[in-house]
Write a protein that holds these residues in place. Structure first.
Motif, mmCIF file in Angstrom:
data_model
loop_
_atom_site.group_PDB
_atom_site.id
_atom_site.type_symbol
_atom_site.label_atom_id
_atom_site.label_comp_id
_atom_site.label_asym_id
_atom_site.label_seq_id
_atom_site.Cartn_x
_atom_site.Cartn_y
_atom_site.Cartn_z
ATOM 1 N N ILE A 91 0.837 -1.201 0.000
ATOM 2 C CA ILE A 91 0.000 0.000 0.000
ATOM 3 C C ILE A 91 0.872 1.251 0.000
ATOM 4 C CG2 ILE A 91 -1.674 1.321 1.356
ATOM 5 C CD1 ILE A 91 -2.795 -1.389 2.298
ATOM 6 N N GLY A 92 1.945 1.243 0.784
ATOM 7 C CA GLY A 92 2.821 2.407 0.863
ATOM 8 C C GLY A 92 3.574 2.689 -0.423
ATOM 9 N N ALA A 93 3.799 1.659 -1.238
ATOM 10 C CA ALA A 93 4.514 1.861 -2.497
ATOM 11 C C ALA A 93 3.706 2.690 -3.483
ATOM 12 C CB ALA A 93 4.869 0.521 -3.115
ATOM 13 N N SER A 94 2.401 2.720 -3.347
ATOM 14 C CA SER A 94 1.567 3.479 -4.277
ATOM 15 C C SER A 94 1.242 4.886 -3.773
ATOM 16 C CB SER A 94 0.265 2.725 -4.544
ATOM 17 O OG SER A 94 -0.491 2.640 -3.355
ATOM 18 N N GLN A 95 1.762 5.263 -2.610
ATOM 19 C CA GLN A 95 1.478 6.575 -2.030
ATOM 20 C C GLN A 95 2.611 7.556 -2.343
ATOM 21 O OE1 GLN A 95 -1.451 7.188 -0.390
ATOM 22 N NE2 GLN A 95 -1.988 5.088 -0.935
#
Length: 124
Positions: A91-95
């Motif tokens: 999830i953090g990779a897409s933020q």
């Protein structure tokens, strides 16, 4: 005599799983922040491969920790935080950069804090 051997084996297994969970998190930190310049390539694919490998290690070790928590060897808090780390990393990779820090740092803090708590608490 058998009861003593069983408790010793459970304690050894428990400490080994705690060390595996925390070392997977430390490996992820190493791949993210202290990746060697000699191993880096132009686009950072080697670092990304290291991060992917360490996230997969989180998933495998987290599954082992969940099995140990189901067997009442340790608590679910440490096991769930280690097993949920790859999902949070994904999830953090897409933020964007300010928001992605929460998804990268929160699992790390949970794993290290719950692992420290787990190592000092008595086995159930």
């Amino acid at each position: 005599m058998k009861l003593i051997d069983t408790r010793a084996n459970v304690t050894t297994l428990r400490l080994m799983l705690i060390l595996l969970g925390c070392s997977a998190q430390l490996l992820w930190f190493w791949c993210l922040f202290w990746f060697s310049k000699e191993w880096s390539d132009l686009h950072g694919y080697n670092q990304l491969a290291g991060l992917t490998f360490s996230s997969l290690a989180h998933l495998v070790i987290g599954s082992l920790l969940l099995a140990a928590a189901y067997a009442k060897i340790m608590t679910y808090a440490f096991a769930a935080s280690a097993a949920a780390a790859p999902i949070s990393h994904y999830i953090g990779a897409s933020q964007e950069p300010p928001a992605c820090d929460i998804f990268f740092v929160a699992p790390a803090l949970f794993i290290l804090v719950f692992g420290l708590h787990e190592s000092f608490s008595k086995p159930t």
